[in-house]
Write an enzyme that holds these catalytic residues in place. Structure first.
Site, PDB file in Angstrom:
ATOM      1  N   CYS A 145       0.860  -1.179   0.000  1.00 17.56           N
ATOM      2  CA  CYS A 145       0.000   0.000   0.000  1.00 17.56           C
ATOM      3  C   CYS A 145       0.893   1.226   0.000  1.00 17.56           C
ATOM      4  O   CYS A 145       2.058   1.136   0.377  1.00 17.56           O
ATOM      5  CB  CYS A 145      -0.888  -0.002   1.242  1.00 17.56           C
ATOM      6  SG  CYS A 145      -2.234   1.194   1.135  1.00 17.56           S
ATOM      7  N   CYS A 155      -3.841   6.059  -0.038  1.00 17.26           N
ATOM      8  CA  CYS A 155      -3.334   4.746  -0.451  1.00 17.26           C
ATOM      9  C   CYS A 155      -2.957   4.703  -1.928  1.00 17.26           C
ATOM     10  O   CYS A 155      -2.577   3.653  -2.455  1.00 17.26           O
ATOM     11  CB  CYS A 155      -4.376   3.678  -0.134  1.00 17.26           C
ATOM     12  SG  CYS A 155      -4.770   3.600   1.626  1.00 17.26           S
ATOM     13  N   LYS A 220     -12.306  -4.954   2.610  1.00 14.49           N
ATOM     14  CA  LYS A 220     -11.724  -4.036   3.585  1.00 14.49           C
ATOM     15  C   LYS A 220     -12.644  -2.834   3.726  1.00 14.49           C
ATOM     16  O   LYS A 220     -12.903  -2.118   2.761  1.00 14.49           O
ATOM     17  CB  LYS A 220     -10.329  -3.597   3.130  1.00 14.49           C
ATOM     18  CG  LYS A 220      -9.699  -2.578   4.064  1.00 14.49           C
ATOM     19  CD  LYS A 220      -8.252  -2.293   3.716  1.00 14.49           C
ATOM     20  CE  LYS A 220      -7.691  -1.206   4.620  1.00 14.49           C
ATOM     21  NZ  LYS A 220      -6.271  -0.954   4.367  1.00 14.49           N
ATOM     22  N   ARG A 230      -3.137   4.091  12.518  1.00 18.86           N
ATOM     23  CA  ARG A 230      -2.649   5.270  11.782  1.00 18.86           C
ATOM     24  C   ARG A 230      -1.650   6.049  12.617  1.00 18.86           C
ATOM     25  O   ARG A 230      -0.749   6.674  12.073  1.00 18.86           O
ATOM     26  CB  ARG A 230      -3.824   6.110  11.303  1.00 18.86           C
ATOM     27  CG  ARG A 230      -4.593   5.316  10.236  1.00 18.86           C
ATOM     28  CD  ARG A 230      -5.740   6.054   9.623  1.00 18.86           C
ATOM     29  NE  ARG A 230      -6.471   5.142   8.734  1.00 18.86           N
ATOM     30  CZ  ARG A 230      -7.683   5.363   8.274  1.00 18.86           C
ATOM     31  NH1 ARG A 230      -8.312   6.479   8.606  1.00 18.86           N
ATOM     32  NH2 ARG A 230      -8.262   4.490   7.479  1.00 18.86           N
ATOM     33  N   LYS A 273     -11.646  -7.551   6.720  1.00 20.94           N
ATOM     34  CA  LYS A 273     -11.028  -6.622   7.662  1.00 20.94           C
ATOM     35  C   LYS A 273     -11.913  -5.425   7.897  1.00 20.94           C
ATOM     36  O   LYS A 273     -12.391  -4.841   6.920  1.00 20.94           O
ATOM     37  CB  LYS A 273      -9.687  -6.164   7.077  1.00 20.94           C
ATOM     38  CG  LYS A 273      -8.943  -5.152   7.905  1.00 20.94           C
ATOM     39  CD  LYS A 273      -7.793  -4.588   7.139  1.00 20.94           C
ATOM     40  CE  LYS A 273      -7.179  -3.483   7.974  1.00 20.94           C
ATOM     41  NZ  LYS A 273      -6.230  -2.704   7.248  1.00 20.94           N
TER      42      LYS A 273
HETATM   43  C1  PBG Z   1      -2.909   0.298   4.968  1.00 22.23           C
HETATM   44  C2  PBG Z   1      -3.447  -0.479   6.095  1.00 22.23           C
HETATM   45  C3  PBG Z   1      -4.258  -0.060   7.164  1.00 22.23           C
HETATM   46  C4  PBG Z   1      -4.385  -1.156   8.011  1.00 22.23           C
HETATM   47  C5  PBG Z   1      -3.699  -2.202   7.423  1.00 22.23           C
HETATM   48  N1  PBG Z   1      -3.155  -1.773   6.243  1.00 22.23           N
HETATM   49  C6  PBG Z   1      -4.809   1.260   7.510  1.00 22.23           C
HETATM   50  C7  PBG Z   1      -5.807   1.908   6.686  1.00 22.23           C
HETATM   51  O1  PBG Z   1      -6.306   1.375   5.707  1.00 22.23           O
HETATM   52  O2  PBG Z   1      -6.084   3.064   7.023  1.00 22.23           O
HETATM   53  C8  PBG Z   1      -5.130  -1.170   9.323  1.00 22.23           C
HETATM   54  C9  PBG Z   1      -4.647  -2.164  10.314  1.00 22.23           C
HETATM   55  C10 PBG Z   1      -5.109  -1.940  11.704  1.00 22.23           C
HETATM   56  O3  PBG Z   1      -5.907  -1.041  12.011  1.00 22.23           O
HETATM   57  O4  PBG Z   1      -4.655  -2.692  12.565  1.00 22.23           O
HETATM   58  N2  PBG Z   1      -3.784   0.720   4.020  1.00 22.23           N
END
Ligand code: PBG
Length: 350
Positions: A145, A155, A220, A230, A273
């Site tokens: 990402c 992203c 997701k 974050r 997720k």
């Molecule tokens: C990157 C990513 C994120 C998470 C995993 N990969 C953050 C997002 O999409 O903002 C979140 C993982 C977590 O909250 O434990 N895009």
């Protein structure tokens, strides 16, 4: 002959006992569910779901800007790690029988194009080499990402305030390829651009990495539960939010379409997720497809449990194992979780 039949009739047709409770076939009192719960031996024998550290994937945050582990305040027990701390950490994770790790990099330098994401000597690329060297048996998954690497925190590539889908694909493919070259075992795109699984598959196949599996963050959701991550990954968007590419939490059927598309594009493992608010989605994905399913027990889910435990409101050990068991029971073959180390220790009886 006659005698036998007579004695047979006598044993099978005794005087009927006076009817007490009317018996419904299969119901109480003939059927008593508590019989198989009476002892730990019986409970263990009929247990349908069990946790195995081999199914855990532990997230690691590797930062180019720290020299010591720096605690992440909203994720008690988790830290940003310098490269130098990785070897010992990897060996500890492996010694607990944990299946693998997923790597997130925090580069010293961020720019509009997220160029550190596909730098051959970037922080994640170096981390992969360190971990594979220290604990080769650990499965190293990399998060593919741009959000940790872009100055705007989105992203993908941004133009006119919008994340550009198709132009981002090329950058993601370059990132995945650089992870493959560094020795990653699995690449996991988490960006939610359309077509990225196909783009990664094509890039890997044409460069000698047709053996490398893709774990797609397929369903997701745009979730409030990513908040602590974050902070950990320093990837908060500088403007707007991710709702124009991550999914609406209200949509279950759309999640199945996302999963289907990723499978058609070549995903080897599909992920749902976050985990806890989406166990229904997880169960539906499990029912419908036969490929391995992963669930990401995200940062905010971890933070909630830790906060309640720190206040003495929950029994941390029991609550954590129950939560992980629930994710497994709903259909996850593997769980990405910050609880991995604690849970592995508890499962080993510590
Ligand atoms: C990157 C990513 C994120 C998470 C995993 N990969 C953050 C997002 O999409 O903002 C979140 C993982 C977590 O909250 O434990 N895009």
């Amino acid at each position: 002959m006659l005698d036998t039949r007579q004695s047979h009739q006598q044993t099978t047709a005794p005087e009927a006992p006076a009817a007490r409770t009317p018996q419904v076939a299969g119901g109480f009192p003939a059927r008593r569910m508590r019989r198989l719960r009476r002892t730990e031996g019986l409970r263990r024998m009929v247990r349908e779901t069990s946790l195995d550290p081999a199914d855990f994937i532990y997230p690691l945050f590797i930062s180019e800007t720290v020299t010591e582990p720096v605690a992440i305040s909203a994720m008690p027990g988790q830290s940003q790690l310098p490269l130098a701390a990785l070897r010992a950490q990897a060996r500890e994770i492996a010694s607990l029988g944990i299946g693998g790790v997923i790597l997130f990099g925090i580069p010293a330098h961020k720019d509009e194009l997220g160029s550190e994401a596909y730098n051959r000597d970037g922080i994640v690329q170096r981390a992969i080499r360190e971990i594979k060297d220290a604990a080769p048996e650990l499965v190293v998954v990399t998060d593919v990402c741009l959000c940790e690497y872009t100055s705007h925190g989105h992203c993908g590539l941004v133009r006119d305030g919008e994340v550009q889908n198709d132009e981002t694909l090329d950058l993601l493919a370059r990132e995945a390829l650089s992870h493959a070259e560094a020795g990653a075992d699995v690449v996991a795109p988490s960006d939610m651009m359309d077509g990225r699984v196909a783009a990664l598959r094509a890039a890997l196949d044409s460069t000698g990495y047709s053996h490398l599996p893709i774990m797609a963050y397929a369903a997701k959701f745009a979730s409030a539960f990513y908040g602590p991550f974050r902070e950990a990954a320093e990837s908060t968007p500088q403007f707007g939010d991710r709702r124009a590419y991550q999914m609406d939490p209200a949509n279950g059927r759309e999640a199945l379409r996302e999963v289907e598309l990723d499978i058609l594009e070549g995903a080897d493992i599909v992920m749902v997720k976050p985990a806890l608010p989406y166990l229904d989605v997880l169960a539906r994905v499990r029912d419908r497809w036969d490929l391995p399913v992963a669930a990401y027990n995200v940062s905010g889910e971890y933070a909630m449990l830790k906060a309640a435990a720190a206040n003495g409101w929950l029994d941390e050990r029991r609550a954590t194992l129950e939560l992980l068991t629930g994710i497994k029971r709903a259909g996850a073959d593997m769980i990405l979780t910050y609880h991995a180390l604690d849970a592995a220790r508890w499962l080993a009886g510590d």
